[in-house]
Design a protein around this motif. Structure first.
Motif, PDB file in Angstrom:
ATOM      1  N   ASN A 131       0.801  -1.218   0.000  1.00  0.00           N
ATOM      2  CA  ASN A 131       0.000   0.000   0.000  1.00  0.00           C
ATOM      3  C   ASN A 131       0.836   1.271   0.000  1.00  0.00           C
ATOM      4  N   GLN A 132       1.911   1.281   0.771  1.00  0.00           N
ATOM      5  CA  GLN A 132       2.669   2.514   0.943  1.00  0.00           C
ATOM      6  C   GLN A 132       3.908   2.597   0.061  1.00  0.00           C
ATOM      7  N   ASP A 133       4.585   1.455  -0.118  1.00  0.00           N
ATOM      8  CA  ASP A 133       5.851   1.475  -0.852  1.00  0.00           C
ATOM      9  C   ASP A 133       5.764   0.821  -2.227  1.00  0.00           C
ATOM     10  N   HIS A 134       4.601   0.255  -2.555  1.00  0.00           N
ATOM     11  CA  HIS A 134       4.368  -0.377  -3.863  1.00  0.00           C
ATOM     12  C   HIS A 134       5.285  -1.589  -4.073  1.00  0.00           C
ATOM     13  N   ILE A 135       5.637  -2.257  -2.982  1.00  0.00           N
ATOM     14  CA  ILE A 135       6.487  -3.442  -3.043  1.00  0.00           C
ATOM     15  C   ILE A 135       5.605  -4.682  -2.882  1.00  0.00           C
ATOM     16  N   VAL A 136       5.617  -5.563  -3.873  1.00  0.00           N
ATOM     17  CA  VAL A 136       4.792  -6.774  -3.842  1.00  0.00           C
ATOM     18  C   VAL A 136       5.655  -7.957  -3.425  1.00  0.00           C
ATOM     19  N   GLY A 137       5.338  -8.541  -2.270  1.00  0.00           N
ATOM     20  CA  GLY A 137       5.990  -9.774  -1.847  1.00  0.00           C
ATOM     21  C   GLY A 137       5.325 -10.950  -2.530  1.00  0.00           C
ATOM     22  N   GLU A 138       6.090 -11.780  -3.199  1.00  0.00           N
ATOM     23  CA  GLU A 138       5.491 -12.854  -4.000  1.00  0.00           C
ATOM     24  C   GLU A 138       4.909 -13.989  -3.159  1.00  0.00           C
ATOM     25  N   ASP A 139       5.307 -14.083  -1.893  1.00  0.00           N
ATOM     26  CA  ASP A 139       4.776 -15.148  -1.038  1.00  0.00           C
ATOM     27  C   ASP A 139       3.906 -14.619   0.099  1.00  0.00           C
ATOM     28  N   PRO A 330      -4.887  -3.461  -3.222  1.00  0.00           N
ATOM     29  CA  PRO A 330      -4.036  -4.027  -4.273  1.00  0.00           C
ATOM     30  C   PRO A 330      -3.817  -5.517  -4.037  1.00  0.00           C
ATOM     31  N   ALA A 331      -4.216  -6.348  -4.978  1.00  0.00           N
ATOM     32  CA  ALA A 331      -4.182  -7.798  -4.795  1.00  0.00           C
ATOM     33  C   ALA A 331      -3.189  -8.490  -5.716  1.00  0.00           C
ATOM     34  N   ALA A 332      -2.172  -7.760  -6.185  1.00  0.00           N
ATOM     35  CA  ALA A 332      -1.148  -8.371  -7.030  1.00  0.00           C
ATOM     36  C   ALA A 332      -0.359  -9.409  -6.233  1.00  0.00           C
ATOM     37  N   THR A 333       0.150 -10.426  -6.928  1.00  0.00           N
ATOM     38  CA  THR A 333       0.964 -11.462  -6.277  1.00  0.00           C
ATOM     39  C   THR A 333       2.361 -11.548  -6.893  1.00  0.00           C
ATOM     40  N   ALA A 334       2.681 -10.612  -7.762  1.00  0.00           N
ATOM     41  CA  ALA A 334       4.020 -10.580  -8.354  1.00  0.00           C
ATOM     42  C   ALA A 334       4.300  -9.171  -8.831  1.00  0.00           C
ATOM     43  N   PRO A 335       5.577  -8.767  -8.877  1.00  0.00           N
ATOM     44  CA  PRO A 335       5.918  -7.455  -9.439  1.00  0.00           C
ATOM     45  C   PRO A 335       5.482  -7.388 -10.904  1.00  0.00           C
ATOM     46  N   GLY A 336       5.216  -6.172 -11.372  1.00  0.00           N
ATOM     47  CA  GLY A 336       4.890  -5.994 -12.775  1.00  0.00           C
ATOM     48  C   GLY A 336       3.438  -6.213 -13.127  1.00  0.00           C
ATOM     49  N   GLY A 393      -0.956   2.275 -15.312  1.00  0.00           N
ATOM     50  CA  GLY A 393      -1.042   2.928 -14.009  1.00  0.00           C
ATOM     51  C   GLY A 393       0.230   3.643 -13.608  1.00  0.00           C
ATOM     52  N   GLY A 394       1.288   3.525 -14.409  1.00  0.00           N
ATOM     53  CA  GLY A 394       2.528   4.232 -14.099  1.00  0.00           C
ATOM     54  C   GLY A 394       3.644   3.342 -13.620  1.00  0.00           C
ATOM     55  N   ARG A 395       3.513   2.036 -13.856  1.00  0.00           N
ATOM     56  CA  ARG A 395       4.542   1.045 -13.504  1.00  0.00           C
ATOM     57  C   ARG A 395       4.812   1.005 -11.998  1.00  0.00           C
ATOM     58  N   SER A 396       3.752   1.041 -11.234  1.00  0.00           N
ATOM     59  CA  SER A 396       3.802   0.866  -9.778  1.00  0.00           C
ATOM     60  C   SER A 396       2.462   0.258  -9.380  1.00  0.00           C
ATOM     61  N   GLN A 397       2.141   0.262  -8.093  1.00  0.00           N
ATOM     62  CA  GLN A 397       0.834  -0.236  -7.680  1.00  0.00           C
ATOM     63  C   GLN A 397      -0.269   0.821  -7.811  1.00  0.00           C
ATOM     64  N   THR A 398       0.088   2.009  -8.274  1.00  0.00           N
ATOM     65  CA  THR A 398      -0.931   2.978  -8.666  1.00  0.00           C
ATOM     66  C   THR A 398      -1.795   2.350  -9.761  1.00  0.00           C
ATOM     67  N   ALA A 399      -3.103   2.453  -9.625  1.00  0.00           N
ATOM     68  CA  ALA A 399      -4.002   1.757 -10.551  1.00  0.00           C
ATOM     69  C   ALA A 399      -4.578   2.704 -11.595  1.00  0.00           C
ATOM     70  N   SER A 420     -10.652   5.210  -1.955  1.00  0.00           N
ATOM     71  CA  SER A 420     -10.168   4.471  -0.789  1.00  0.00           C
ATOM     72  C   SER A 420      -8.894   3.693  -1.095  1.00  0.00           C
ATOM     73  N   TYR A 421      -8.504   3.639  -2.366  1.00  0.00           N
ATOM     74  CA  TYR A 421      -7.374   2.822  -2.803  1.00  0.00           C
ATOM     75  C   TYR A 421      -6.064   3.509  -2.407  1.00  0.00           C
ATOM     76  N   GLN A 422      -5.374   2.937  -1.413  1.00  0.00           N
ATOM     77  CA  GLN A 422      -4.228   3.617  -0.804  1.00  0.00           C
ATOM     78  C   GLN A 422      -3.057   3.880  -1.747  1.00  0.00           C
ATOM     79  N   PRO A 423      -2.672   2.958  -2.643  1.00  0.00           N
ATOM     80  CA  PRO A 423      -1.539   3.258  -3.521  1.00  0.00           C
ATOM     81  C   PRO A 423      -1.798   4.401  -4.498  1.00  0.00           C
TER      82      PRO A 423
END
Length: 521
Positions: A131-139, A330-336, A393-399, A420-423
């Motif tokens: 939400n804050q740093d746009h870093i997606v942990g794959e696990d 944000p419900a991504a499970t992998a970067p990109g 979305g700008g190549r981040s978790q911004t949608a 309400s979408y924090q990123p």
């Protein structure tokens, strides 16, 4: 004599009464011609009828006199000490895996769970990072970790899968582990994002207390199959674990598992699914439409929800996972990739209402360019749209997002509504970016929804892309014994196998798979 009774009570009557119980008691007494002091009752079911300006509460009641006893249908959970029992290995600790493990305790077998993600407490840090740093942990993310995607969701418990198992038993199990008894009564029960983690933790503690094992940060990376039987699994630390029965409950987002099975030529099937966007309105708009009011809704009424469906060019366009008073996450499970989903707290008291609005995708007809991917064709189609959302979305978790009316009318949104979408959101021409297969049907669907719910079609709503994880795009086929059609000892389970669509149906399938796995041992 205990009897069931239906009562219909207006909102105004409830509002004017000193308490709900007293009002119901008076109405029951009047109908039966008895004194209030002679009767007892229990609410079995409660729902709201807001189809017309006069709003009613509908009650189903069990009524009995003071001298009578209400027969209780007791649900007992006879968990046994299984510390030295024969093991059943479970991969994944979402609803399907959790209830499979709990059922193993009752059946006298030791559940050994491998979960790729973290426990609920440690998971929070990774959600903050998205939400804050746009870093997606794959696990570890909104989909992976203790409790699966269900933990950080609305906790919706409504299901149409009434023939797949004992729905009441799942509800009672949740109450046994700390959920409020309201879920046994409400017509559309939910628990809430803020309450679910503790309940999930209590379930884990039950499993550990009776001798089961739960291993976090333990991703399965390979299956060893000999003579069409699964004999062991390889973990990410390269340890090989011998197995006899494996319940595969990895969820619909564990794409590495589908790809691994496909690579090993284990039978899989492409499955139709749905994709689209998430639409977000101010909750006050949805309340005003559903409750025929202006301004704030009556405090006795919950945040209003809706359910919409329209047939457009031979495909269903419908609302999915509607979250009144909720948040987009944000419900991504992998970067990109960018994926959005919705959740709500127990009080559903946020200022926004959001819902997935999705289009049916028939994998046999709608995506011919992906045919060369075989059973994974739907999964690859999902991936491409998620990458598109990431780029736009700008190549981040911004949608990527657009005002609803601009999307339908084909205009770029010069600005967006608050969200309400924090990123954060970035204005993007989703009307031209989405494939025609989806975009054209969504535009027609939104127009139709505006005619059904006057005020729904408004510039005050945003659409946010993409809503792509509604269900698995792959089925792992199984036989009548719930075992894989080719691989003995492997029991595909829950949403990831293509056999569930929510917390309750996944939980019931988990129990069934546990029963099937121990049969014959």
């Amino acid at each position: 004599m205990v009897r069931n009774m239906q009562l219909r009570v207006s909102l105004k009557e409830v509002e004017e009464a000193e308490e709900e119980k007293g009002l119901l008691q008076q109405k029951i007494a009047h109908r039966l011609g008895l004194s209030i002091t002679e009767i007892n009752f229990k609410i079995l079911r409660k729902s709201i009828d807001a189809r017309k300006p006069t709003i009613y509460f509908n009650y189903k009641l069990a009524v009995y006199t003071k001298g009578e006893t209400l027969d209780k249908t007791e649900y007992t959970f006879d968990y046994r000490d299984v510390s030295k029992a024969k093991p059943i290995h479970i991969i994944g600790f979402g609803p399907a895996g959790m209830w499979a493990a709990l059922r193993c305790l009752e059946l006298g077998y030791k559940p050994i769970v491998f979960e790729r993600g973290k426990n609920v407490q440690d998971r929070r840090r990774d959600l903050k990072a998205i939400n804050q740093d746009h870093i997606v942990g794959e696990d570890s993310n909104y989909c992976f970790g203790e409790g699966g995607a269900g933990t950080y969701s609305d906790g919706k418990l409504y299901t149409r899968s009434l023939k797949r198992g004992d729905v009441r038993r799942i509800f009672e199990s949740l109450v046994h582990h700390g959920a409020k008894e309201d879920i046994l009564i409400d017509a559309h029960p939910h628990i809430g994002t803020n309450k679910l983690p503790k309940i999930v933790q209590n379930m884990r503690e039950t499993i550990l207390k009776y001798g089961g094992e739960v291993h976090f940060n333990t991703r399965v990376t390979d299956f060893i199959i000999k003579n069409n039987r699964i004999v062991s699994v390889i973990l990410q630390n390269q340890n090989e674990v011998p197995v006899e029965r494996v319940i595969l409950a990895t969820g619909h987002s564990a794409r590495d598992i589908f790809e691994l099975l496909h690579k090993k030529k284990v039978a899989l099937e492409a499955k139709s699914f749905a994709m689209g966007v998430r639409v977000e309105h101010p909750q006050e708009i949805i309340d005003s439409i559903q409750y025929h009011c202006s301004g704030q809704r009556n405090e006795l009424l919950p945040a209003a929800s809706y359910s919409l469906v329209e047939q457009v060019k031979g495909r269903g366009v419908y609302s999915f996972c509607m979250c009144p008073g909720g948040f987009i996450v944000p419900a991504a499970t992998a970067p990109g990739e960018v994926v959005v989903n919705g959740m709500s707290p127990s009080k559903r008291n946020n200022q926004f209402a959001n819902s997935g609005i999705v289009v049916e995708i028939n994998v046999d007809e709608d995506i011919p360019k992906y045919e060369h991917y075989g059973a994974l064709k739907g999964l690859e189609y999902q991936k491409d749209l998620e990458r598109l959302a990431f780029t736009s979305g700008g190549r981040s978790q911004t949608a990527p997002a657009q005002r609803l009316t601009d999307f339908v009318e084909g205009r770029f949104s010069s600005d967006l509504n608050i969200t309400s979408y924090q990123p954060g959101l970035k204005s993007a021409p989703l009307h031209s970016l989405l494939p025609k297969l989806i975009g054209s049907r969504l535009r027609a669907g939104f127009k139709a929804f505006g005619e059904k719910m006057h005020g729904y079609y408004t510039a005050e709503a945003n659409i946010v892309g993409v809503e792509s994880r509604t269900s698995s795009a792959v089925t792992i086929p199984r036989n009548e014994n719930l075992e894989h059609i080719e691989i003995s000892g492997l029991f595909p389970c829950g949403e990831g196998g293509g056999y569930a669509g929510g917390i309750v149906s996944a939980a019931m399938d988990g129990e069934r798979c546990a029963e099937a796995a121990v049969a014959g041992l």
